[in-house]
Enzyme design. Sequence first.
Site, short mmCIF file in Angstrom:
data_model
loop_
_atom_site.label_atom_id
_atom_site.label_comp_id
_atom_site.label_asym_id
_atom_site.label_seq_id
_atom_site.Cartn_x
_atom_site.Cartn_y
_atom_site.Cartn_z
N ASP A 133 -49.43 -28.60 34.53
CA ASP A 133 -48.55 -27.57 34.67
C ASP A 133 -47.57 -27.69 35.92
O ASP A 133 -48.08 -27.49 36.96
CB ASP A 133 -49.20 -26.31 34.73
N HIS A 189 -44.99 -22.39 40.90
CA HIS A 189 -46.14 -22.50 41.91
C HIS A 189 -46.01 -23.62 42.73
O HIS A 189 -46.83 -24.00 43.67
CB HIS A 189 -47.52 -23.23 40.77
#
Length: 275
Positions: free
Chosen positions: A180, A185
Site C-alpha cells: 500500500d 501514509h
Amino acid sequence: MAARLSSSGRYAATTTERAWNTTDTILYALGVGAGQSGLADELRFTTENSTGHPHAALPTFATLLAADPPPLGEPAVVRHAGETLTLHRPLPAAGRAHVTAVVTGVHDRGSGTLVHHRSEIHDPGGNPLATVERTMFVIRAVRAEGRPAPQRRCPAGRPDHTVHHHIRPDQALIYRLSGDRSPLHSDPAVAAAAGLPGPILHGLCTYGFAARTLLNTVAGGEPDRIRRISARFSAPLLPGDTLTVLVWRRPGGAKFQALDGQGRPVLDRGELDLR
C-alpha cells in the site's frame, strides 16, 4: 476532490492473480510489529530458518491478497473504514491465489459515502482460502443510491487483557513495502491536504498489530486457530504514538478495541472468532 460513486451494480467484478513467498510474509510480519519486543520473539513469523520455529504467515497477511477496490478519488479523501477477514483454511507461508472481487454496497453517511468491497480468495485448485470484506469511506462523495450501513455496539466491562504497543516513527514506511504505497501514509503534503497533522499509519497496519495481540493472548500463538477478525477503523493513528489493545474474552473468541495514546478508539467493534 470529491468522487461521484455509482451503485454497487455499476461496478464490474474483477479477477486478480496473487503470488507470495516467505520474504513477503516476513516483511508483512515486521510491518505489523512482530519481533519488536525482542529478536527471539515471534521467530515463526519473522524468520524462515530458525531451529524449532517452522515458518508461518500471520493470519492477517491474507488482507494483502485482497483485490484493490475501484478508484474512489484522491488519497486525501479516501479512508479505510473497516475490515473483516474470514479464513476458510490455514494460509500457507508461500503460494499463489486467484481472487474474485465485487462492490457489494454503496451507503450514504452524510459527510461521505461508504463503499463495501468483497474479495474471495482461492488457491490454484479452487479451494477457498479467505474472504476479505472491506469498507472504504469517501469524504464528501455523492452516492447514486443505497441505504445506511447497520451499526454495532462496542464491548463493555473490564478487559481481560490490556496490551501496549509503541508504534515506531518509521512503522508506516516499513508497512508500505508490503504494497500500500498511498502517500497519505508517507507524504506530509498529502496528509496536510487531508487535514491531518502528519502521515498516518495504515489502518490495516493497526489492524495487524491488534490481530497479533489476539493471536498471542487468546489463540495461544497458533495462527491456524484464527477463523475471523473484524473491526471498524474509527480514527487514524500516528506513527510514534502508543497503541493500546483491549481484549474481552468470550466463548469461541473475543471482542476487542484499540486506543491511541490519548485514549481515543482507533479500532472499534472488534471481534475475533476461533476455530
